[in-house]
Design a protein around this motif. Structure first.
Motif, mmCIF file in Angstrom:
data_model
loop_
_atom_site.group_PDB
_atom_site.id
_atom_site.type_symbol
_atom_site.label_atom_id
_atom_site.label_comp_id
_atom_site.label_asym_id
_atom_site.label_seq_id
_atom_site.Cartn_x
_atom_site.Cartn_y
_atom_site.Cartn_z
ATOM 1 N N MET A 1 1.285 6.512 -19.895
ATOM 2 C CA MET A 1 -0.069 7.345 -19.878
ATOM 3 C C MET A 1 0.069 7.730 -18.272
ATOM 4 O O MET A 1 0.174 6.186 -17.611
ATOM 5 C CB MET A 1 -0.436 7.200 -20.447
ATOM 6 N N ALA A 2 0.848 8.522 -17.797
ATOM 7 C CA ALA A 2 0.625 9.113 -16.332
ATOM 8 C C ALA A 2 -0.334 8.716 -15.834
ATOM 9 O O ALA A 2 -1.143 9.546 -16.589
ATOM 10 C CB ALA A 2 1.735 9.908 -16.019
ATOM 11 N N GLN A 3 -0.991 8.228 -15.056
ATOM 12 C CA GLN A 3 -2.609 8.537 -13.992
ATOM 13 C C GLN A 3 -2.145 8.914 -12.514
ATOM 14 O O GLN A 3 -1.078 8.503 -12.502
ATOM 15 C CB GLN A 3 -2.894 7.383 -14.463
ATOM 16 N N LYS A 26 9.423 -0.249 -4.729
ATOM 17 C CA LYS A 26 9.852 -1.475 -6.053
ATOM 18 C C LYS A 26 9.055 -1.790 -7.492
ATOM 19 O O LYS A 26 9.580 -1.824 -8.153
ATOM 20 C CB LYS A 26 10.026 -3.014 -4.721
ATOM 21 N N MET A 27 8.028 -0.953 -7.083
ATOM 22 C CA MET A 27 6.884 -1.495 -8.133
ATOM 23 C C MET A 27 7.962 -0.075 -9.576
ATOM 24 O O MET A 27 7.498 0.690 -9.209
ATOM 25 C CB MET A 27 5.566 -1.006 -7.926
ATOM 26 N N GLU A 28 7.808 -1.084 -11.304
ATOM 27 C CA GLU A 28 7.946 -0.465 -12.087
ATOM 28 C C GLU A 28 6.661 0.776 -11.986
ATOM 29 O O GLU A 28 5.673 0.587 -12.334
ATOM 30 C CB GLU A 28 8.254 -1.702 -13.050
ATOM 31 N N GLY A 29 7.393 1.859 -12.869
ATOM 32 C CA GLY A 29 6.605 3.151 -13.015
ATOM 33 C C GLY A 29 5.622 3.512 -12.489
ATOM 34 O O GLY A 29 5.138 5.080 -12.585
ATOM 35 N N VAL A 30 5.480 3.806 -10.755
ATOM 36 C CA VAL A 30 5.327 4.830 -10.159
ATOM 37 C C VAL A 30 6.416 5.913 -10.158
ATOM 38 O O VAL A 30 7.694 5.761 -9.589
ATOM 39 C CB VAL A 30 5.682 3.619 -8.542
ATOM 40 N N ASP A 31 5.918 7.023 -10.510
ATOM 41 C CA ASP A 31 7.248 8.248 -10.447
ATOM 42 C C ASP A 31 6.933 8.625 -8.866
ATOM 43 O O ASP A 31 8.162 8.572 -7.933
ATOM 44 C CB ASP A 31 6.353 8.885 -10.995
ATOM 45 N N THR A 32 5.638 8.654 -8.347
ATOM 46 C CA THR A 32 5.294 8.868 -6.408
ATOM 47 C C THR A 32 4.062 8.781 -5.765
ATOM 48 O O THR A 32 3.655 8.075 -6.495
ATOM 49 C CB THR A 32 4.876 10.793 -6.689
ATOM 50 N N PHE A 33 4.579 8.697 -4.464
ATOM 51 C CA PHE A 33 2.804 8.488 -3.451
ATOM 52 C C PHE A 33 3.106 8.861 -1.907
ATOM 53 O O PHE A 33 3.575 9.158 -2.381
ATOM 54 C CB PHE A 33 3.181 6.172 -3.887
ATOM 55 N N ASP A 34 1.995 9.189 -1.615
ATOM 56 C CA ASP A 34 1.487 9.611 -0.766
ATOM 57 C C ASP A 34 0.538 8.364 -0.281
ATOM 58 O O ASP A 34 -0.065 8.080 -0.167
ATOM 59 C CB ASP A 34 0.627 11.107 -0.803
ATOM 60 N N ILE A 35 1.322 8.303 1.569
ATOM 61 C CA ILE A 35 0.469 7.444 2.322
ATOM 62 C C ILE A 35 0.346 8.386 3.428
ATOM 63 O O ILE A 35 0.670 8.590 3.965
ATOM 64 C CB ILE A 35 1.339 6.300 2.796
ATOM 65 N N ASP A 36 -1.380 8.711 3.767
ATOM 66 C CA ASP A 36 -2.062 9.229 4.424
ATOM 67 C C ASP A 36 -2.785 8.137 5.402
ATOM 68 O O ASP A 36 -3.692 7.562 5.029
ATOM 69 C CB ASP A 36 -3.153 9.611 4.484
ATOM 70 N N MET A 37 -2.006 7.790 6.602
ATOM 71 C CA MET A 37 -2.703 7.130 7.484
ATOM 72 C C MET A 37 -3.814 7.092 8.070
ATOM 73 O O MET A 37 -4.616 6.503 8.941
ATOM 74 C CB MET A 37 -1.261 6.614 8.313
ATOM 75 N N GLU A 39 -6.274 8.914 7.411
ATOM 76 C CA GLU A 39 -7.454 8.704 6.490
ATOM 77 C C GLU A 39 -7.124 7.080 5.512
ATOM 78 O O GLU A 39 -8.723 7.415 5.080
ATOM 79 C CB GLU A 39 -7.411 9.562 5.129
ATOM 80 N N GLN A 40 -6.628 6.142 5.671
ATOM 81 C CA GLN A 40 -6.570 5.099 5.324
ATOM 82 C C GLN A 40 -6.087 5.014 4.114
ATOM 83 O O GLN A 40 -6.906 4.151 3.228
ATOM 84 C CB GLN A 40 -7.491 3.484 5.779
ATOM 85 N N LYS A 41 -4.992 6.201 3.924
ATOM 86 C CA LYS A 41 -5.881 6.519 2.088
ATOM 87 C C LYS A 41 -4.106 6.312 1.240
ATOM 88 O O LYS A 41 -3.269 6.666 1.992
ATOM 89 C CB LYS A 41 -6.297 7.884 2.067
ATOM 90 N N VAL A 42 -3.763 5.955 0.026
ATOM 91 C CA VAL A 42 -2.960 5.858 -0.548
ATOM 92 C C VAL A 42 -2.810 5.962 -2.235
ATOM 93 O O VAL A 42 -4.490 5.609 -2.707
ATOM 94 C CB VAL A 42 -2.278 4.279 -0.743
ATOM 95 N N THR A 43 -2.216 7.309 -2.491
ATOM 96 C CA THR A 43 -2.636 8.022 -4.130
ATOM 97 C C THR A 43 -1.329 7.544 -4.348
ATOM 98 O O THR A 43 0.090 8.023 -4.279
ATOM 99 C CB THR A 43 -2.336 9.201 -3.956
ATOM 100 N N VAL A 44 -0.829 6.794 -5.989
ATOM 101 C CA VAL A 44 -0.292 6.561 -6.939
ATOM 102 C C VAL A 44 0.238 7.294 -7.684
ATOM 103 O O VAL A 44 -0.956 7.086 -8.665
ATOM 104 C CB VAL A 44 0.062 4.930 -6.529
ATOM 105 N N LYS A 45 0.893 8.060 -7.910
ATOM 106 C CA LYS A 45 1.308 8.643 -9.388
ATOM 107 C C LYS A 45 2.419 7.941 -10.179
ATOM 108 O O LYS A 45 3.347 8.026 -9.234
ATOM 109 C CB LYS A 45 1.004 10.377 -9.659
ATOM 110 N N GLY A 46 2.200 7.938 -11.620
ATOM 111 C CA GLY A 46 2.708 7.429 -12.525
ATOM 112 C C GLY A 46 2.597 5.927 -13.756
ATOM 113 O O GLY A 46 1.251 6.292 -13.961
ATOM 114 N N ASN A 47 3.461 6.383 -14.202
ATOM 115 C CA ASN A 47 2.764 4.899 -15.472
ATOM 116 C C ASN A 47 2.629 3.464 -15.226
ATOM 117 O O ASN A 47 3.081 2.569 -15.350
ATOM 118 C CB ASN A 47 3.917 4.877 -16.710
ATOM 119 N N VAL A 48 1.628 3.152 -14.123
ATOM 120 C CA VAL A 48 0.536 2.384 -13.603
ATOM 121 C C VAL A 48 -0.426 2.065 -14.328
ATOM 122 O O VAL A 48 -1.550 2.958 -14.765
ATOM 123 C CB VAL A 48 0.826 2.530 -12.251
#
Length: 95
Positions: A1-3, A26-37, A39-48
């Motif tokens: 289930m993607a979240q 390298k993390m298993e299940g990660v589809d995409t990620f966005d790093i916003d320096m 805002e100090q914000k990291v958004t990770v999408k995938g089966n994690v």
């Protein structure tokens, strides 16, 4: 289930963002990620799992926590809207 998992990560330079990028790549299940320096914000999408993402990013040595919803901080406290009880009740008369 993607979240979607959103983290607050203390990143002060491009090297910090690169360390986060390496562990997420390298993390298993990660589809995409966005790093916003900025805002100090990291958004990770995938089966994690959120805890697994937090633990993985924490291994970079950067201060990492779940991102708190901005609506909680923006909502005024109920007490702030109501006048204090002492201002509405008359003072007792001295006898």
């Amino acid at each position: 289930m993607a979240q979607t998992v959103v983290l607050k990560v203390g990143m002060s330079c491009e090297g910090c963002a690169g360390a986060v990028r390496r562990v997420l790549t390298k993390m298993e299940g990660v589809d995409t990620f966005d790093i916003d320096m900025k805002e100090q914000k990291v958004t990770v999408k995938g089966n994690v799992q959120p805890e697994a993402v937090l633990q993985t990013v924490s291994k970079t040595g950067k201060k990492t926590a779940f991102w708190e919803a901005p609506t909680e901080a923006a909502a005024p406290a109920p007490e702030a809207a109501a006048p204090p009880a002492a201002a509405t009740a008359p003072a007792p008369a001295a006898v």
